[in-house]
Design an enzyme around this catalytic site. Structure first.
Site, PDB file in Angstrom:
ATOM      1  N   GLN A 132     117.072 104.898  50.433  1.00  0.00           N
ATOM      2  CA  GLN A 132     116.190 105.823  49.710  1.00  0.00           C
ATOM      3  C   GLN A 132     114.903 105.101  49.286  1.00  0.00           C
ATOM      4  OE1 GLN A 132     117.406 108.842  46.674  1.00  0.00           O
ATOM      5  NE2 GLN A 132     116.807 107.291  45.210  1.00  0.00           N
TER       6      GLN A 132
ATOM      7  N   HIS B 241     120.022 103.651  35.396  1.00  0.00           N
ATOM      8  CA  HIS B 241     118.800 104.405  35.073  1.00  0.00           C
ATOM      9  C   HIS B 241     118.051 103.736  33.898  1.00  0.00           C
ATOM     10  CE1 HIS B 241     121.401 107.852  36.650  1.00  0.00           C
ATOM     11  NE2 HIS B 241     120.388 107.815  37.480  1.00  0.00           N
TER      12      HIS B 241
ATOM     13  N   GLN C 229     118.611 118.198  48.665  1.00  0.00           N
ATOM     14  CA  GLN C 229     119.058 116.918  49.226  1.00  0.00           C
ATOM     15  C   GLN C 229     120.579 116.869  49.386  1.00  0.00           C
ATOM     16  OE1 GLN C 229     117.372 114.550  45.786  1.00  0.00           O
ATOM     17  NE2 GLN C 229     119.182 113.301  46.123  1.00  0.00           N
TER      18      GLN C 229
ATOM     19  N   GLY D 292     116.403 102.379  42.164  1.00  0.00           N
ATOM     20  CA  GLY D 292     117.424 101.328  42.155  1.00  0.00           C
ATOM     21  C   GLY D 292     117.718 100.824  43.565  1.00  0.00           C
TER      22      GLY D 292
HETATM   23  O1  PAF Z   1     118.320 108.770  43.336  1.00  0.00           O
HETATM   24  C1  PAF Z   1     118.296 109.917  42.839  1.00  0.00           C
HETATM   25  O2  PAF Z   1     118.806 110.164  41.746  1.00  0.00           O
HETATM   26  C2  PAF Z   1     117.621 111.052  43.607  1.00  0.00           C
HETATM   27  O3  PAF Z   1     117.814 110.916  44.966  1.00  0.00           O
HETATM   28  C3  PAF Z   1     116.124 111.209  43.269  1.00  0.00           C
HETATM   29  C4  PAF Z   1     115.320 109.985  43.683  1.00  0.00           C
HETATM   30  C5  PAF Z   1     115.948 111.458  41.783  1.00  0.00           C
HETATM   31  C6  PAF Z   1     115.552 112.414  44.016  1.00  0.00           C
HETATM   32  O4  PAF Z   1     116.224 113.580  43.696  1.00  0.00           O
END
Ligand code: PAF
Length: 284
Positions: free
Chosen positions: A153, A37, A61, A147
């Site tokens: 994603q 992060h 999610q 990332g």
């Molecule tokens: O990668 C993540 O931490 C999550 O999937 C995100 C992009 C913050 C969406 O909740």
């Protein structure tokens, strides 16, 4: 560093920043921050006037049997790390504020969200794209940072931003790894002892795949077989999938040529981990 915990105040702040002609870089996270992060924050700081980090464990999610309730959370620690990384605003909304009663709108990217993790986590990407679309609407960033570890994603979000003309630059940054190669992830917190040691096999098997492809192997099934055999030597492992796909459309390739994405998801004990490498195959 400012901490904003309501959607309304975040929207007011972003409106003000944009009026001043400043750019906003958004780093969306679910918290329990790690160096992956922080590398996104570093990149965001280079190209934007203001860096906003959202911290929101997005309930929609997670599947019903997944780890939403146990997902690691530590806001105090996250704030400390975000502050020292130079984040300007931490946006920490509640689930009720994001999904108020009567909430009814969802974003679904067809095709790209179907295979790989989409197969074993039905509804996962619908949850991701919905919350990311909302975060884009609330924060109004010029650029957003993700990332490469979550390659699918990133591809799905890029497609959403393009298809919905969101006019946001989606940047994808390299995976940050532990000394033994394990991709940094908030879920690594669940690992300990033998499981933690076993988890290093994921990246080792991807590196072996990379060597095979670089040496000229064209048959994806042979490479997948090698990866699976390596992973199965670890007692705590259970393979969800190992796939070799086209990085553009995320479809399985019949022959390895050009760049391919070698992606896997493996349970180590109860912890589901994902990782991938993009490999450029030798031209024939
Ligand atoms: O990668 C993540 O931490 C999550 O999937 C995100 C992009 C913050 C969406 O909740």
């Amino acid at each position: 560093m400012k901490v904003i915990d309501t959607v309304a105040r975040m929207m007011t702040f972003s409106r003000m920043v944009r009026k001043e002609g400043k750019t906003i870089g958004l780093v969306p996270t679910m918290g329990y921050l790690h160096e992956g992060h922080l590398s996104l924050v570093k990149a965001a700081k280079i190209s934007n006037d203001i860096v906003v980090m959202s911290i929101f464990v997005n309930p929609i999610q997670f599947g019903p049997k997944e780890d939403y309730n146990n997902y690691p959370r530590d806001l105090g620690r996250d704030e400390e790390l975000a502050r020292s990384a130079g984040v300007d605003v931490t946006f920490y909304p509640s689930a009720k504020d994001i999904y108020p009663e009567g909430y009814a709108t969802y974003v679904n990217v067809e095709g790209l969200a179907k295979g790989l993790c989409g197969k074993s986590r039905p509804g996962h990407f619908r949850g991701v794209t919905t919350v990311v679309a909302k975060l884009f609407g609330i924060v109004k960033p010029d650029a957003a940072y993700f990332g490469q570890k979550d390659a699918q994603q990133a591809a799905v979000i890029k497609k959403m931003a393009e298809d919905l003309n969101m006019d946001i630059d989606i940047r994808v940054l390299p995976t940050v790894r532990e000394a033994d190669g394990l991709a940094k992830s908030s879920r690594n917190k669940y690992l300990s002892g033998a499981g933690r040691r076993d988890a290093a096999i994921l990246y080792q098997s991807l590196l072996r795949a990379q060597s095979l492809i670089k040496e000229g192997e064209k048959d994806p099934n042979k490479v997948i077989k090698t990866i699976k055999a390596m992973i199965k030597t670890k007692g705590s492992s259970r393979i969800d999938y190992v796939s070799i796909v086209d990085p553009g459309n995320l479809k399985d390739v019949a022959t390895i040529k050009g760049p391919v994405l070698v992606a896997l998801a493996v349970f180590i004990g109860k912890t589901r981990l994902i990782d991938n490498v993009v490999v450029n195959a030798l031209s024939p």
